[in-house]
Design an enzyme around this catalytic site. Structure first.
Site, PDB file in Angstrom:
ATOM      1  N   HIS A  96       0.848  -1.202   0.000  1.00  0.00           N
ATOM      2  CA  HIS A  96       0.000   0.000   0.000  1.00  0.00           C
ATOM      3  C   HIS A  96       0.878   1.244   0.000  1.00  0.00           C
ATOM      4  O   HIS A  96       1.686   1.432   0.900  1.00  0.00           O
ATOM      5  CB  HIS A  96      -0.915   0.003   1.230  1.00  0.00           C
ATOM      6  CG  HIS A  96      -2.147  -0.814   1.042  1.00  0.00           C
ATOM      7  ND1 HIS A  96      -3.354  -0.497   1.612  1.00  0.00           N
ATOM      8  CD2 HIS A  96      -2.360  -1.933   0.314  1.00  0.00           C
ATOM      9  CE1 HIS A  96      -4.259  -1.391   1.250  1.00  0.00           C
ATOM     10  NE2 HIS A  96      -3.672  -2.278   0.469  1.00  0.00           N
ATOM     11  N   TYR A 104      -9.396   5.947   6.887  1.00  0.00           N
ATOM     12  CA  TYR A 104      -9.600   6.289   8.299  1.00  0.00           C
ATOM     13  C   TYR A 104     -10.578   7.462   8.331  1.00  0.00           C
ATOM     14  O   TYR A 104     -10.273   8.518   7.777  1.00  0.00           O
ATOM     15  CB  TYR A 104      -8.293   6.745   8.956  1.00  0.00           C
ATOM     16  CG  TYR A 104      -7.254   5.667   9.172  1.00  0.00           C
ATOM     17  CD1 TYR A 104      -6.400   5.267   8.147  1.00  0.00           C
ATOM     18  CD2 TYR A 104      -7.108   5.061  10.420  1.00  0.00           C
ATOM     19  CE1 TYR A 104      -5.435   4.289   8.359  1.00  0.00           C
ATOM     20  CE2 TYR A 104      -6.145   4.083  10.641  1.00  0.00           C
ATOM     21  CZ  TYR A 104      -5.313   3.701   9.607  1.00  0.00           C
ATOM     22  OH  TYR A 104      -4.356   2.741   9.809  1.00  0.00           O
ATOM     23  N   PRO A 143      -5.163   1.011  18.623  1.00  0.00           N
ATOM     24  CA  PRO A 143      -4.844   0.481  17.289  1.00  0.00           C
ATOM     25  C   PRO A 143      -4.776   1.513  16.164  1.00  0.00           C
ATOM     26  O   PRO A 143      -4.236   1.200  15.099  1.00  0.00           O
ATOM     27  CB  PRO A 143      -5.970  -0.532  17.037  1.00  0.00           C
ATOM     28  CG  PRO A 143      -7.064  -0.153  17.961  1.00  0.00           C
ATOM     29  CD  PRO A 143      -6.424   0.469  19.152  1.00  0.00           C
ATOM     30  N   LYS A 190       0.181   0.277  14.996  1.00  0.00           N
ATOM     31  CA  LYS A 190       1.564   0.209  15.498  1.00  0.00           C
ATOM     32  C   LYS A 190       1.840  -0.984  16.420  1.00  0.00           C
ATOM     33  O   LYS A 190       2.998  -1.312  16.664  1.00  0.00           O
ATOM     34  CB  LYS A 190       1.913   1.515  16.243  1.00  0.00           C
ATOM     35  CG  LYS A 190       2.104   2.704  15.328  1.00  0.00           C
ATOM     36  CD  LYS A 190       3.410   2.619  14.569  1.00  0.00           C
ATOM     37  CE  LYS A 190       3.367   3.283  13.220  1.00  0.00           C
ATOM     38  NZ  LYS A 190       3.027   2.397  12.092  1.00  0.00           N
ATOM     39  N   TYR A 223       3.700   6.975  10.245  1.00  0.00           N
ATOM     40  CA  TYR A 223       2.818   5.869   9.855  1.00  0.00           C
ATOM     41  C   TYR A 223       3.613   4.708   9.270  1.00  0.00           C
ATOM     42  O   TYR A 223       3.342   3.537   9.582  1.00  0.00           O
ATOM     43  CB  TYR A 223       1.760   6.364   8.852  1.00  0.00           C
ATOM     44  CG  TYR A 223       0.656   5.370   8.609  1.00  0.00           C
ATOM     45  CD1 TYR A 223      -0.489   5.341   9.410  1.00  0.00           C
ATOM     46  CD2 TYR A 223       0.744   4.436   7.583  1.00  0.00           C
ATOM     47  CE1 TYR A 223      -1.503   4.415   9.200  1.00  0.00           C
ATOM     48  CE2 TYR A 223      -0.258   3.502   7.357  1.00  0.00           C
ATOM     49  CZ  TYR A 223      -1.376   3.508   8.169  1.00  0.00           C
ATOM     50  OH  TYR A 223      -2.378   2.577   7.961  1.00  0.00           O
TER      51      TYR A 223
HETATM   52  P1  FAD Z   1       0.443 -11.418  21.871  1.00  0.00           P
HETATM   53  O1  FAD Z   1       0.053 -11.497  20.438  1.00  0.00           O
HETATM   54  O2  FAD Z   1      -0.589 -11.003  22.854  1.00  0.00           O
HETATM   55  O3  FAD Z   1       0.999 -12.859  22.256  1.00  0.00           O
HETATM   56  C1  FAD Z   1       1.199 -13.238  23.602  1.00  0.00           C
HETATM   57  C2  FAD Z   1       1.172 -14.740  23.703  1.00  0.00           C
HETATM   58  O4  FAD Z   1       1.437 -15.078  25.062  1.00  0.00           O
HETATM   59  C3  FAD Z   1      -0.174 -15.354  23.361  1.00  0.00           C
HETATM   60  O5  FAD Z   1      -0.017 -16.432  22.466  1.00  0.00           O
HETATM   61  C4  FAD Z   1      -0.748 -15.803  24.693  1.00  0.00           C
HETATM   62  O6  FAD Z   1      -1.547 -16.961  24.578  1.00  0.00           O
HETATM   63  C5  FAD Z   1       0.525 -16.054  25.490  1.00  0.00           C
HETATM   64  N1  FAD Z   1       0.341 -15.904  26.940  1.00  0.00           N
HETATM   65  C6  FAD Z   1      -0.376 -14.961  27.585  1.00  0.00           C
HETATM   66  N2  FAD Z   1      -0.308 -15.161  28.909  1.00  0.00           N
HETATM   67  C7  FAD Z   1       0.470 -16.244  29.096  1.00  0.00           C
HETATM   68  C8  FAD Z   1       0.893 -16.945  30.247  1.00  0.00           C
HETATM   69  N3  FAD Z   1       0.507 -16.566  31.477  1.00  0.00           N
HETATM   70  N4  FAD Z   1       1.681 -18.009  30.084  1.00  0.00           N
HETATM   71  C9  FAD Z   1       2.061 -18.408  28.835  1.00  0.00           C
HETATM   72  N5  FAD Z   1       1.667 -17.784  27.701  1.00  0.00           N
HETATM   73  C10 FAD Z   1       0.889 -16.731  27.835  1.00  0.00           C
HETATM   74  N6  FAD Z   1      -2.427  -4.160  16.510  1.00  0.00           N
HETATM   75  C11 FAD Z   1      -2.473  -3.495  15.379  1.00  0.00           C
HETATM   76  O7  FAD Z   1      -1.437  -2.964  14.963  1.00  0.00           O
HETATM   77  N7  FAD Z   1      -3.657  -3.398  14.693  1.00  0.00           N
HETATM   78  C12 FAD Z   1      -4.801  -4.007  15.123  1.00  0.00           C
HETATM   79  O8  FAD Z   1      -5.845  -3.939  14.485  1.00  0.00           O
HETATM   80  C13 FAD Z   1      -4.794  -4.723  16.307  1.00  0.00           C
HETATM   81  N8  FAD Z   1      -5.903  -5.330  16.785  1.00  0.00           N
HETATM   82  C14 FAD Z   1      -5.827  -6.005  17.976  1.00  0.00           C
HETATM   83  C15 FAD Z   1      -6.967  -6.628  18.509  1.00  0.00           C
HETATM   84  C16 FAD Z   1      -6.913  -7.304  19.753  1.00  0.00           C
HETATM   85  C17 FAD Z   1      -8.155  -7.955  20.315  1.00  0.00           C
HETATM   86  C18 FAD Z   1      -5.683  -7.345  20.460  1.00  0.00           C
HETATM   87  C19 FAD Z   1      -5.596  -8.066  21.794  1.00  0.00           C
HETATM   88  C20 FAD Z   1      -4.553  -6.739  19.911  1.00  0.00           C
HETATM   89  C21 FAD Z   1      -4.616  -6.058  18.680  1.00  0.00           C
HETATM   90  N9  FAD Z   1      -3.495  -5.435  18.108  1.00  0.00           N
HETATM   91  C22 FAD Z   1      -3.548  -4.760  16.970  1.00  0.00           C
HETATM   92  C23 FAD Z   1      -2.227  -5.475  18.740  1.00  0.00           C
HETATM   93  C24 FAD Z   1      -1.365  -6.585  18.166  1.00  0.00           C
HETATM   94  O9  FAD Z   1      -2.169  -7.689  17.851  1.00  0.00           O
HETATM   95  C25 FAD Z   1      -0.344  -6.882  19.229  1.00  0.00           C
HETATM   96  O10 FAD Z   1       0.461  -5.723  19.389  1.00  0.00           O
HETATM   97  C26 FAD Z   1       0.515  -8.096  18.928  1.00  0.00           C
HETATM   98  O11 FAD Z   1      -0.269  -9.266  18.972  1.00  0.00           O
HETATM   99  C27 FAD Z   1       1.636  -8.186  19.962  1.00  0.00           C
HETATM  100  O12 FAD Z   1       2.276  -9.415  19.843  1.00  0.00           O
HETATM  101  P2  FAD Z   1       2.901 -10.118  21.117  1.00  0.00           P
HETATM  102  O13 FAD Z   1       3.500 -11.374  20.592  1.00  0.00           O
HETATM  103  O14 FAD Z   1       3.757  -9.169  21.847  1.00  0.00           O
HETATM  104  O15 FAD Z   1       1.685 -10.447  22.088  1.00  0.00           O
HETATM  105  C1  DHB Z   2      -5.934  -2.568  10.715  1.00  0.00           C
HETATM  106  C2  DHB Z   2      -5.915  -2.240  12.028  1.00  0.00           C
HETATM  107  C3  DHB Z   2      -5.494  -0.994  12.408  1.00  0.00           C
HETATM  108  O1  DHB Z   2      -5.445  -0.662  13.687  1.00  0.00           O
HETATM  109  C4  DHB Z   2      -5.085  -0.060  11.490  1.00  0.00           C
HETATM  110  O2  DHB Z   2      -4.692   1.165  11.897  1.00  0.00           O
HETATM  111  C5  DHB Z   2      -5.087  -0.391  10.175  1.00  0.00           C
HETATM  112  C6  DHB Z   2      -5.518  -1.666   9.792  1.00  0.00           C
HETATM  113  C7  DHB Z   2      -6.412  -3.912  10.297  1.00  0.00           C
HETATM  114  O3  DHB Z   2      -6.768  -4.723  11.170  1.00  0.00           O
HETATM  115  O4  DHB Z   2      -6.454  -4.181   9.099  1.00  0.00           O
END
Ligand code: FAD
Ligand code: DHB
Length: 390
Positions: free
Chosen positions: A72, A201, A293, A297, A385
């Site tokens: 994009h 957006y 979100p 980021k 961004y």
């Molecule tokens: P996570 O993906 O949270 O992974 C953590 C892992 O640790 C999981 O597999 C979990 O099962 C495991 N865990 C948790 N607790 C324990 C424990 N006690 N013992 C062992 N394992 C454990 N970011 C965006 O940029 N855009 C978005 O649209 C967006 N939407 C999101 C929607 C939701 C509902 C959530 C929760 C987050 C969203 N995010 C989004 C943020 C993005 O998904 C996260 O920043 C990203 O997943 C971070 O990755 P991570 O591996 O650090 O953590």
């Molecule tokens: C998506 C999520 C976001 O938070 C964003 O800023 C752009 C895209 C997505 O889930 O596609």
């Protein structure tokens, strides 16, 4: 069992770190409390910075991402019934984003880990880091009624915001900063073509809306909702008509609707824990910080943490130098806070806050008007961004 690095959490942070370390010949185990299928089914982020895509390449898992991801070059800001395109490619001198779902990225990493025969433990109970203030840390967990112990040099706390690692740190050693927003995002996935080739957006008197996608045939849409609403109150028909209302007419008229196959509400929060290292325990990704979100980021910030920690650990094992791991927390936090600032700013500019006075409303309108008339302001938005360099 003994490994060099025990990784708690099999989300994007843990998997990416595990793959990079494994490729460098550093032994890891990944322990997660969730099942493999649960992890593979989670629907979350969708937009990758070039730095994140580069790390996927470095990890040796970029092939499907490049084949199926959608580059994009820009996105639209929609307000006051019109669209204003932010030309990311031109404004940043050649940077773009890649639309590729976190679900797919996670699958690529899990498949590669399995193919490499690297160990992972799923459905582990009571996972806990121990003795990380000394040089002999270990992790314990229960599985199938037995307690297991993994001795290691380092523990990577990649277990997300609700994980166990940050909570294992004594209160006196950690400082947290938090901001809760008075609304959430209601998101759906639907097997319909996206309303536009690029993300939109939208700021509307009824609240924020975002048109995103996962492919040319799969759309990801979000609308701002109140925190006390539940998904049961949001039929697909209600969602589509509210989304249409919040978009400029040409988008609303072009929108193809269909049944949703995923619907969820996420609260919005800004959160940072400092520092990100406690002896031989490192916090990585959502375990250390959360962004709202808006601006996509969260996942990308997890990736830059992984980059800094991987560089530090490789230096430790290959060059016997601790300077990289000693610098990890400060390096990661410098980038984290700038992404926190950007995500807070995008959220503030694009959402309708309950009880906003006339003054704040006028300031928001001036901010959007400024952005659409100042090349300098557009450049600042674009630079942040696409992701600050690391
Ligand atoms: P996570 O993906 O949270 O992974 C953590 C892992 O640790 C999981 O597999 C979990 O099962 C495991 N865990 C948790 N607790 C324990 C424990 N006690 N013992 C062992 N394992 C454990 N970011 C965006 O940029 N855009 C978005 O649209 C967006 N939407 C999101 C929607 C939701 C509902 C959530 C929760 C987050 C969203 N995010 C989004 C943020 C993005 O998904 C996260 O920043 C990203 O997943 C971070 O990755 P991570 O591996 O650090 O953590
Ligand atoms: C998506 C999520 C976001 O938070 C964003 O800023 C752009 C895209 C997505 O889930 O596609």
């Amino acid at each position: 069992m003994r490994v060099q690095v025990a990784i708690i959490g099999s989300g994007p942070s843990g998997l990416l770190l595990g793959q990079l370390l494994g490729n460098a010949g550093i032994e890891t185990v990944i322990i997660d409390r969730a099942s493999r299928n649960h992890i593979l089914d989670r629907v979350r982020a969708g937009v990758l910075e070039e730095g994140t895509a580069r790390l996927m390449d470095q990890a040796g898992v970029g092939a499907r991402m490049h084949a199926e991801g959608l580059p994009h070059n820009g996105f639209s800001l929609a307000f006051d019934g019109r669209d204003h395109r932010i030309d990311l490619f031109a404004l940043t001198g050649g940077s773009r984003m890649l639309v590729y779902g976190q679900t797919e990225l996670t699958r690529d990493l899990i498949d590669k880990r399995d193919a490499d025969g690297q160990p992972s433990v799923y459905e582990a109970i009571d996972v806990a880091p121990h003795a990380f203030d000394g040089s002999r840390p270990y992790v314990t967990y229960e599985k199938n009624g037995q307690t297991h112990r993994i001795d290691c040099d380092f523990i990577a706390g990649c277990d997300g915001y609700h994980g166990t690692c940050r909570r294992a740190v004594p209160d006196s050693a950690i400082r947290t900063f938090e901001k809760i927003y008075p609304f959430g995002w209601l998101g759906i996935l639907s097997e319909v073509p996206p309303v536009s080739d690029e993300l939109v957006y939208a700021n509307h008197p009824n609240g924020f809306a975002l048109c995103s996608m996962r492919s040319h045939t799969r759309s990801r849409y979000y609308i701002q909702c109140a925190l006390d609403e539940s998904i049961e109150e949001w039929s697909d028909d209600r969602f589509w008509s509210e989304l249409r209302r919040r978009l400029p007419v040409h988008h609303a008229e072009a929108m193809v609707t269909g049944p949703s196959f995923e619907k969820s509400i996420a609260p919005l929060r800004s959160f940072v824990a400092e520092p990100m290292r406690f002896g031989s325990l490192f916090l990585v990704g959502d375990a250390a910080h959360i962004v709202p979100p808006t601006g996509a980021k969260g996942l990308n910030l997890a990736a830059s943490d992984v980059h800094y920690l991987f560089a530090g650990l490789r230096e430790y094992y290959e060059d016997r130098s601790a300077s990289g791991i000693d610098a990890y927390s400060a390096r990661a936090l410098a980038r984290v806070w700038k992404a926190e600032r950007f995500s807070w700013w995008m959220t503030t500019m694009l959402h309708r806050f309950p009880n906003t006075g006339d003054f704040d409303q006028k300031i928001q309108e001036a901010e959007l008007d400024y952005l659409t008339h100042s090349h300098a302001a557009e450049k600042v938005l674009a630079e942040n961004y696409v992701g600050l360099p690391y």
